[in-house]
Design a protein around this motif. Structure first.
Motif, PDB file in Angstrom:
ATOM      1  N   ASP A  26     -30.452  -3.815 -57.781  1.00  0.00           N
ATOM      2  CA  ASP A  26     -31.683  -3.836 -58.489  1.00  0.00           C
ATOM      3  C   ASP A  26     -31.588  -3.081 -59.889  1.00  0.00           C
ATOM      4  OD1 ASP A  26     -32.023  -1.594 -57.185  1.00  0.00           O
ATOM      5  OD2 ASP A  26     -33.889  -1.867 -56.653  1.00  0.00           O
ATOM      6  N   VAL A  27     -31.032  -1.930 -59.808  1.00  0.00           N
ATOM      7  CA  VAL A  27     -30.594  -1.041 -60.946  1.00  0.00           C
ATOM      8  C   VAL A  27     -29.936  -1.753 -62.072  1.00  0.00           C
ATOM      9  CG1 VAL A  27     -31.276   1.143 -59.830  1.00  0.00           C
ATOM     10  CG2 VAL A  27     -29.062   0.357 -60.065  1.00  0.00           C
ATOM     11  N   GLN A  28     -29.104  -2.760 -61.696  1.00  0.00           N
ATOM     12  CA  GLN A  28     -28.324  -3.379 -62.615  1.00  0.00           C
ATOM     13  C   GLN A  28     -28.941  -4.566 -63.244  1.00  0.00           C
ATOM     14  OE1 GLN A  28     -24.987  -4.111 -59.441  1.00  0.00           O
ATOM     15  NE2 GLN A  28     -23.822  -3.707 -61.209  1.00  0.00           N
ATOM     16  N   GLN A  29     -30.100  -4.806 -62.641  1.00  0.00           N
ATOM     17  CA  GLN A  29     -30.899  -6.028 -63.443  1.00  0.00           C
ATOM     18  C   GLN A  29     -32.372  -5.687 -63.110  1.00  0.00           C
ATOM     19  OE1 GLN A  29     -29.744  -9.261 -60.661  1.00  0.00           O
ATOM     20  NE2 GLN A  29     -28.342 -10.036 -62.216  1.00  0.00           N
ATOM     21  N   PRO A  30     -32.659  -4.558 -64.038  1.00  0.00           N
ATOM     22  CA  PRO A  30     -33.921  -4.155 -63.689  1.00  0.00           C
ATOM     23  C   PRO A  30     -35.060  -5.317 -64.521  1.00  0.00           C
ATOM     24  CG  PRO A  30     -33.034  -3.137 -65.659  1.00  0.00           C
ATOM     25  CD  PRO A  30     -31.890  -3.825 -64.805  1.00  0.00           C
ATOM     26  N   ASP A  31     -34.549  -6.190 -65.334  1.00  0.00           N
ATOM     27  CA  ASP A  31     -35.502  -7.079 -66.024  1.00  0.00           C
ATOM     28  C   ASP A  31     -35.670  -8.262 -65.092  1.00  0.00           C
ATOM     29  OD1 ASP A  31     -36.265  -5.420 -67.844  1.00  0.00           O
ATOM     30  OD2 ASP A  31     -34.551  -5.960 -69.183  1.00  0.00           O
ATOM     31  N   ILE A  32     -34.745  -8.382 -64.074  1.00  0.00           N
ATOM     32  CA  ILE A  32     -34.620  -9.649 -63.141  1.00  0.00           C
ATOM     33  C   ILE A  32     -34.976  -9.249 -61.833  1.00  0.00           C
ATOM     34  CG2 ILE A  32     -33.029 -11.272 -62.334  1.00  0.00           C
ATOM     35  CD1 ILE A  32     -31.316 -10.825 -64.821  1.00  0.00           C
ATOM     36  N   GLN A  33     -34.583  -8.168 -61.331  1.00  0.00           N
ATOM     37  CA  GLN A  33     -35.035  -8.190 -59.646  1.00  0.00           C
ATOM     38  C   GLN A  33     -36.288  -7.165 -59.572  1.00  0.00           C
ATOM     39  OE1 GLN A  33     -32.172  -7.090 -56.798  1.00  0.00           O
ATOM     40  NE2 GLN A  33     -30.296  -7.395 -58.381  1.00  0.00           N
ATOM     41  N   PRO A  34     -37.048  -7.138 -58.853  1.00  0.00           N
ATOM     42  CA  PRO A  34     -38.336  -6.539 -58.623  1.00  0.00           C
ATOM     43  C   PRO A  34     -37.513  -5.015 -58.230  1.00  0.00           C
ATOM     44  CG  PRO A  34     -38.534  -8.560 -56.985  1.00  0.00           C
ATOM     45  CD  PRO A  34     -37.153  -8.355 -57.721  1.00  0.00           C
ATOM     46  N   LYS A  35     -38.395  -4.073 -58.749  1.00  0.00           N
ATOM     47  CA  LYS A  35     -38.111  -2.777 -58.308  1.00  0.00           C
ATOM     48  C   LYS A  35     -38.036  -2.618 -56.828  1.00  0.00           C
ATOM     49  CE  LYS A  35     -39.120   2.113 -59.692  1.00  0.00           C
ATOM     50  NZ  LYS A  35     -40.005   2.948 -60.347  1.00  0.00           N
ATOM     51  N   TRP A  36     -36.915  -1.738 -56.393  1.00  0.00           N
ATOM     52  CA  TRP A  36     -36.939  -1.557 -55.018  1.00  0.00           C
ATOM     53  C   TRP A  36     -36.308  -2.748 -54.303  1.00  0.00           C
ATOM     54  CZ3 TRP A  36     -36.197   3.394 -55.020  1.00  0.00           C
ATOM     55  CH2 TRP A  36     -37.074   4.231 -56.023  1.00  0.00           C
ATOM     56  N   ASN A  37     -35.845  -3.735 -54.881  1.00  0.00           N
ATOM     57  CA  ASN A  37     -35.321  -4.831 -54.010  1.00  0.00           C
ATOM     58  C   ASN A  37     -34.147  -4.472 -53.239  1.00  0.00           C
ATOM     59  OD1 ASN A  37     -35.429  -7.669 -53.473  1.00  0.00           O
ATOM     60  ND2 ASN A  37     -33.813  -8.097 -55.036  1.00  0.00           N
ATOM     61  N   ASN A  38     -34.176  -4.819 -51.843  1.00  0.00           N
ATOM     62  CA  ASN A  38     -33.092  -4.533 -51.061  1.00  0.00           C
ATOM     63  C   ASN A  38     -32.819  -2.990 -50.832  1.00  0.00           C
ATOM     64  OD1 ASN A  38     -32.482  -7.296 -50.280  1.00  0.00           O
ATOM     65  ND2 ASN A  38     -31.665  -7.465 -52.468  1.00  0.00           N
ATOM     66  N   ARG A  39     -34.099  -2.227 -50.947  1.00  0.00           N
ATOM     67  CA  ARG A  39     -34.054  -0.834 -50.742  1.00  0.00           C
ATOM     68  C   ARG A  39     -35.280  -0.384 -49.924  1.00  0.00           C
ATOM     69  NH1 ARG A  39     -30.442   1.829 -54.335  1.00  0.00           N
ATOM     70  NH2 ARG A  39     -30.133   0.398 -55.969  1.00  0.00           N
ATOM     71  N   GLY A  40     -35.000   0.688 -48.968  1.00  0.00           N
ATOM     72  CA  GLY A  40     -36.198   1.225 -48.207  1.00  0.00           C
ATOM     73  C   GLY A  40     -35.773   2.234 -47.409  1.00  0.00           C
ATOM     74  N   ARG A  41     -36.584   2.950 -46.799  1.00  0.00           N
ATOM     75  CA  ARG A  41     -36.370   4.036 -45.883  1.00  0.00           C
ATOM     76  C   ARG A  41     -37.218   3.991 -44.371  1.00  0.00           C
ATOM     77  NH1 ARG A  41     -37.712   9.479 -48.748  1.00  0.00           N
ATOM     78  NH2 ARG A  41     -39.113   8.257 -49.643  1.00  0.00           N
ATOM     79  N   PHE A  42     -36.666   4.236 -43.522  1.00  0.00           N
ATOM     80  CA  PHE A  42     -37.283   3.833 -42.010  1.00  0.00           C
ATOM     81  C   PHE A  42     -37.248   5.173 -41.267  1.00  0.00           C
ATOM     82  CE2 PHE A  42     -36.002   0.085 -43.795  1.00  0.00           C
ATOM     83  CZ  PHE A  42     -36.999  -0.926 -43.681  1.00  0.00           C
ATOM     84  N   VAL A  43     -38.202   5.535 -40.757  1.00  0.00           N
ATOM     85  CA  VAL A  43     -38.015   6.965 -39.703  1.00  0.00           C
ATOM     86  C   VAL A  43     -38.299   6.359 -38.388  1.00  0.00           C
ATOM     87  CG1 VAL A  43     -39.084   9.054 -39.380  1.00  0.00           C
ATOM     88  CG2 VAL A  43     -39.139   8.163 -41.764  1.00  0.00           C
ATOM     89  N   THR A  44     -37.273   6.925 -37.802  1.00  0.00           N
ATOM     90  CA  THR A  44     -37.545   6.712 -36.337  1.00  0.00           C
ATOM     91  C   THR A  44     -38.544   7.198 -35.404  1.00  0.00           C
ATOM     92  OG1 THR A  44     -35.580   8.491 -35.718  1.00  0.00           O
ATOM     93  CG2 THR A  44     -35.055   6.200 -36.449  1.00  0.00           C
TER      94      THR A  44
END
Length: 265
Positions: free
Chosen positions: A142-160
């Protein structure tokens, strides 16, 4: 060197100068080659920005990043191995609910990633943070295409929870070239090397009292597994990707095994 300087600094700089001079003598470095090297390093610095770190790419493609990682992350048998961090991690990704989808653009083959975070005895680790990120279906972060992809696309944190389980829906990653429009790409071209990385999902796993895991899981049938341009593939990190029919098209199970902080080998 002066007196009373940091002993570690003295050790590192002494070795650096010794080997640097030895290198120049071994290859009989010419003045033109020295000028070319200075220009290359200058261009490498000039292309760096908050979104792009060309020096990390240089270190990665020379195998240096993996060497430093291997020196600093010796682990016992059964523990999950590290690999390169890469230049595309972003701090502060959203903490999502277990099972959420991180693909915000809806493109690509959906894939369920799931498994457990365990200690060396196979016991689940509670409150482990599983920070994940990947490219999109076209091979861009996403950081390579900030004007194309939504912010935080294919990112996230998960707590067990108490069961140590993590679960989220992303996409089956695709192989992609590292940014090759700069000095590092030119270097690879002159060396007759391709710029491609095999398909992978990034994981940064942290938990109180345990050493962090910086790693990927790789798609097992990728054509670039044996020639990863950053030398990051390890056999233990090749994960199953099972074709399923249901909520998602693919499923990739993988457990992470953490080492206590006080354990060094």
């Amino acid at each position: 060197m002066g007196e009373n300087i940091n002993p570690r600094l003295a050790e590192v700089m002494s070795a650096l100068v010794r080997h640097l001079h030895g290198f120049a003598k071994e290859v009989q470095l010419t003045q033109d080659e020295w000028d070319l090297a200075i220009a290359f390093l200058t261009r490498t610095g000039q292309i760096c920005s908050e979104e792009r770190q060309e020096f990390i790419l240089l270190s990665d493609t020379l195998g240096f990043s993996m060497l430093v990682d291997a020196i600093n992350n010796r682990r016992p048998s059964g523990a999950t191995e590290n690999t390169v961090f890469g230049p595309f991690h972003v701090d502060g990704a959203p903490v999502r609910q277990m099972g959420d989808c991180i693909s915000l653009d809806g493109k690509g083959d959906s894939c369920l990633f799931e498994g457990r975070v365990l200690d060396l005895h196979g016991e689940p680790i509670e409150n482990a943070c599983v920070d994940v990120w990947s490219d999109n279906s076209e091979g861009f972060y996403d950081v390579q295409q900030p004007d194309i992809q939504p912010k935080w696309n294919n990112r996230g944190r998960f707590v067990t929870g108490t069961d140590g389980v993590y679960r989220f829906i992303g996409i089956k990653p695709v192989s992609y070239p590292i940014p090759d429009d700069g000095p590092v790409g030119q270097m690879l071209g002159h060396l007759g090397r391709h710029p491609y990385r095999p398909a992978h999902m990034h994981f940064l796993v942290t938990a109180p009292g345990f050493k962090k895991i910086v790693t990927h899981t790789f798609v097992g049938d990728d054509p670039y597994l044996a020639s990863d341009t950053v030398f990051g593939v390890k056999e233990t990190l090749i994960a199953p990707f099972e074709h399923v029919r249901g909520e998602t098209e693919w499923r990739s199970p993988f457990d992470f095994v953490m080492v206590p902080e006080e354990r060094s080998s």
